[in-house]
Design a protein around this motif. Structure first.
Motif, PDB file in Angstrom:
ATOM      1  N   VAL A   2       0.713  -1.059  -0.018  1.00 54.27           N
ATOM      2  CA  VAL A   2       0.115   0.189  -0.197  1.00 54.27           C
ATOM      3  C   VAL A   2       0.987   1.261  -0.036  1.00 54.27           C
ATOM      4  CG1 VAL A   2      -1.675   1.366   1.279  1.00 54.27           C
ATOM      5  CG2 VAL A   2      -2.075  -1.010   0.985  1.00 54.27           C
ATOM      6  N   GLY A   3       2.042   1.317   0.641  1.00 52.50           N
ATOM      7  CA  GLY A   3       3.010   2.318   0.979  1.00 52.50           C
ATOM      8  C   GLY A   3       3.535   2.604  -0.363  1.00 52.50           C
ATOM      9  N   ALA A   4       3.944   1.508  -1.254  1.00 46.93           N
ATOM     10  CA  ALA A   4       4.392   1.684  -2.410  1.00 46.93           C
ATOM     11  C   ALA A   4       3.400   2.185  -3.430  1.00 46.93           C
ATOM     12  CB  ALA A   4       5.110   0.539  -2.873  1.00 46.93           C
ATOM     13  N   ALA A   5       2.385   1.755  -3.414  1.00 45.91           N
ATOM     14  CA  ALA A   5       1.182   2.047  -4.563  1.00 45.91           C
ATOM     15  C   ALA A   5       0.800   3.398  -4.154  1.00 45.91           C
ATOM     16  CB  ALA A   5       0.100   1.050  -4.164  1.00 45.91           C
ATOM     17  N   TRP A   6       0.836   3.987  -2.865  1.00 42.96           N
ATOM     18  CA  TRP A   6       0.558   5.361  -2.553  1.00 42.96           C
ATOM     19  C   TRP A   6       1.617   6.306  -3.272  1.00 42.96           C
ATOM     20  CZ3 TRP A   6      -3.458   8.043  -0.455  1.00 42.96           C
ATOM     21  CH2 TRP A   6      -3.053   9.253   0.066  1.00 42.96           C
ATOM     22  N   GLU A   7       2.847   6.107  -3.155  1.00 42.32           N
ATOM     23  CA  GLU A   7       4.122   6.630  -3.879  1.00 42.32           C
ATOM     24  C   GLU A   7       3.781   6.669  -5.383  1.00 42.32           C
ATOM     25  OE1 GLU A   7       7.694   5.328  -2.650  1.00 42.32           O
ATOM     26  OE2 GLU A   7       7.429   5.884  -0.475  1.00 42.32           O
ATOM     27  N   GLN A   8       3.255   5.610  -5.928  1.00 44.31           N
ATOM     28  CA  GLN A   8       3.280   5.459  -7.403  1.00 44.31           C
ATOM     29  C   GLN A   8       2.101   6.441  -7.890  1.00 44.31           C
ATOM     30  OE1 GLN A   8       5.261   3.779  -9.731  1.00 44.31           O
ATOM     31  NE2 GLN A   8       6.329   3.491  -8.243  1.00 44.31           N
ATOM     32  N   ILE A   9       0.900   6.628  -6.985  1.00 42.47           N
ATOM     33  CA  ILE A   9      -0.135   7.321  -7.258  1.00 42.47           C
ATOM     34  C   ILE A   9       0.308   8.771  -7.097  1.00 42.47           C
ATOM     35  CG2 ILE A   9      -2.726   8.023  -6.428  1.00 42.47           C
ATOM     36  CD1 ILE A   9      -2.719   4.831  -5.526  1.00 42.47           C
ATOM     37  N   ARG A  10       0.712   8.985  -5.887  1.00 41.74           N
ATOM     38  CA  ARG A  10       1.136  10.561  -5.807  1.00 41.74           C
ATOM     39  C   ARG A  10       2.029  11.039  -6.750  1.00 41.74           C
ATOM     40  NH1 ARG A  10      -1.508  14.103  -3.265  1.00 41.74           N
ATOM     41  NH2 ARG A  10      -0.267  14.833  -1.511  1.00 41.74           N
ATOM     42  N   SER A  11       2.889  10.279  -7.381  1.00 37.52           N
ATOM     43  CA  SER A  11       3.932  10.526  -8.416  1.00 37.52           C
ATOM     44  C   SER A  11       3.591  10.379  -9.716  1.00 37.52           C
ATOM     45  CB  SER A  11       5.286  10.145  -7.725  1.00 37.52           C
ATOM     46  OG  SER A  11       5.434   8.652  -7.737  1.00 37.52           O
ATOM     47  N   TYR A  12       2.362  10.013  -9.918  1.00 35.31           N
ATOM     48  CA  TYR A  12       2.189   9.675 -11.406  1.00 35.31           C
ATOM     49  C   TYR A  12       2.496  10.338 -12.442  1.00 35.31           C
ATOM     50  CZ  TYR A  12      -0.565   6.735 -14.572  1.00 35.31           C
ATOM     51  OH  TYR A  12      -1.112   6.177 -15.793  1.00 35.31           O
ATOM     52  N   ASP A  13       2.910   9.731 -13.473  1.00 33.46           N
ATOM     53  CA  ASP A  13       3.434  10.641 -14.768  1.00 33.46           C
ATOM     54  C   ASP A  13       2.247  10.882 -15.425  1.00 33.46           C
ATOM     55  OD1 ASP A  13       4.660  12.033 -16.630  1.00 33.46           O
ATOM     56  OD2 ASP A  13       5.897  10.203 -17.349  1.00 33.46           O
ATOM     57  N   HIS A  48      -3.859   2.719 -17.157  1.00 34.72           N
ATOM     58  CA  HIS A  48      -3.588   3.502 -15.869  1.00 34.72           C
ATOM     59  C   HIS A  48      -3.393   2.291 -14.652  1.00 34.72           C
ATOM     60  CE1 HIS A  48      -4.017   7.342 -17.666  1.00 34.72           C
ATOM     61  NE2 HIS A  48      -5.356   7.008 -17.866  1.00 34.72           N
ATOM     62  N   ALA A  49      -4.146   1.272 -14.573  1.00 32.03           N
ATOM     63  CA  ALA A  49      -4.119   0.357 -13.463  1.00 32.03           C
ATOM     64  C   ALA A  49      -2.950  -0.585 -13.871  1.00 32.03           C
ATOM     65  CB  ALA A  49      -5.368  -0.436 -13.590  1.00 32.03           C
ATOM     66  N   SER A  50      -2.544  -0.700 -15.102  1.00 33.36           N
ATOM     67  CA  SER A  50      -1.276  -1.693 -15.363  1.00 33.36           C
ATOM     68  C   SER A  50      -0.119  -0.733 -14.874  1.00 33.36           C
ATOM     69  CB  SER A  50      -1.325  -1.953 -16.875  1.00 33.36           C
ATOM     70  OG  SER A  50      -0.150  -2.618 -17.032  1.00 33.36           O
ATOM     71  N   ALA A  51      -0.076   0.458 -15.386  1.00 32.26           N
ATOM     72  CA  ALA A  51       1.028   1.311 -14.788  1.00 32.26           C
ATOM     73  C   ALA A  51       1.295   1.303 -13.390  1.00 32.26           C
ATOM     74  CB  ALA A  51       1.050   2.515 -15.561  1.00 32.26           C
ATOM     75  N   ILE A  52       0.305   1.518 -12.795  1.00 31.00           N
ATOM     76  CA  ILE A  52       0.438   1.619 -11.345  1.00 31.00           C
ATOM     77  C   ILE A  52       0.908   0.212 -10.668  1.00 31.00           C
ATOM     78  CG2 ILE A  52      -0.726   1.778  -8.966  1.00 31.00           C
ATOM     79  CD1 ILE A  52      -0.316   4.457 -10.432  1.00 31.00           C
ATOM     80  N   HIS A  53       0.307  -0.955 -11.350  1.00 28.43           N
ATOM     81  CA  HIS A  53       0.468  -2.278 -10.724  1.00 28.43           C
ATOM     82  C   HIS A  53       2.101  -2.420 -10.943  1.00 28.43           C
ATOM     83  CE1 HIS A  53      -0.124  -6.478 -10.133  1.00 28.43           C
ATOM     84  NE2 HIS A  53       0.878  -6.661 -10.846  1.00 28.43           N
ATOM     85  N   HIS A  54       2.723  -2.345 -12.133  1.00 29.34           N
ATOM     86  CA  HIS A  54       3.894  -2.590 -12.394  1.00 29.34           C
ATOM     87  C   HIS A  54       4.826  -1.845 -11.636  1.00 29.34           C
ATOM     88  CE1 HIS A  54       2.991  -5.545 -15.329  1.00 29.34           C
ATOM     89  NE2 HIS A  54       2.397  -4.743 -16.205  1.00 29.34           N
ATOM     90  N   GLY A  55       4.630  -0.467 -11.633  1.00 28.55           N
ATOM     91  CA  GLY A  55       5.577   0.095 -10.735  1.00 28.55           C
ATOM     92  C   GLY A  55       5.363  -0.088  -9.287  1.00 28.55           C
TER      93      GLY A  55
END
Length: 269
Positions: free
Chosen positions: A103-114, A122-129
């Motif tokens: 969850v912490g890693a996903a939060w960082e991916q979401i808040r810094s999303y390109d 978008h779901a795939s990008a967040i998942h892999h990141g």
């Protein structure tokens, strides 16, 4: 939708916080949400409609976008299946704390999303990141490869001993015919990754599909790896996207490998 405990806000509580007034403000900021009545309605979307709404929520959530933390929480709930999939993959490394790490890693991916360059999937990008970030946390790279993609070899396989005796590219001084099909695939993927034919996200996609197929209890004696339709359907369900999206992404990777196969045979075989 099962609750992600570490988020701290349930979907129902989030719906109350994002009332009609706030939702209206979000729709004005992101017109892609205008046709959706509420966050609850977003959670019921699938396919391209969900991808479009998810992109809007990510633009709201990004710190360099609208910086809406409640939108980030909404994205976490929307991608709950992805969070649990990654947590299951790494549970043996972190035990009961793994979901919090994911969850912490996903939060960082979401808040810094390109969001400027990412317009779809978008779901795939967040998942892999997220998966890549969790792997880096739980399995830090201390080798000389410094994070470059490495395809691991089975030390019980004689290809491991054979390659250890050669400093050159695998196969440059040995015939591929000397290896069995699994070892040949390992050498091919190792070469493709090194040549930049496919990247980490694409290899992760194939890995995930093959892993889902291996754990398919319904068809224990008929494994098709990345081409398994059952694996495609399960991945689509877990990530909340349509099966065509998964199939297209997989086929794109396989097409790259097919196109590179002749060059591989010329250079390596």
């Amino acid at each position: 939708m099962p609750l992600i405990r570490q988020v701290g806000i349930t979907p129902q509580e989030l719906d109350e916080l994002v009332d009609e007034e706030r939702w209206g403000q979000w729709c004005l900021a992101e017109p892609d949400l205008a046709g959706v009545g509420s966050l609850q309605a977003v959670r019921e979307l699938r396919g391209e409609a969900e991808d479009q709404a998810l992109g809007a929520l990510l633009r709201l959530a990004a710190t360099d976008g609208h910086d809406e933390q409640l939108a980030a929480v909404a994205v976490l709930h929307q991608l709950g299946g992805s969070v649990r999939t990654i947590a299951r993959h790494f549970w043996h490394l972190a035990g009961g704390d793994v979901e919090g790490i994911v969850v912490g890693a996903a939060w960082e991916q979401i808040r810094s999303y390109d969001w400027r360059s990412r317009r779809r999937h978008h779901a795939s990008a967040i998942h892999h990141g997220t998966r890549k970030a969790v792997r880096a946390t739980l399995m830090p790279d201390t080798s000389r490869s410094l994070g470059r993609r490495v395809v691991l070899l089975n030390p019980q396989s004689w290809v491991f001993a054979a390659l250890a005796e050669h400093d050159e590219t695998p196969g440059m001084s040995m015939s591929l015919d000397a290896f069995d099909s699994r070892d040949q695939l390992t050498i091919f993927l190792n070469w493709a990754a090194g040549q930049g034919v496919i990247d980490d996200e694409e290899i992760a996609l194939l890995d995930a599909l093959m892993d889902l197929d291996r754990h398919n209890a319904q068809i224990p004696k008929w494994l098709r790896g990345a081409c398994s339709m059952a694996a495609v359907e399960r991945m689509a369900s877990e990530r909340g996207i349509c099966t065509k999206s998964v199939s297209r992404a997989r086929d794109k990777v396989l097409a790259k490998l097919r196109e590179a196969a002749s060059t591989f045979l010329e250079e390596v075989a």
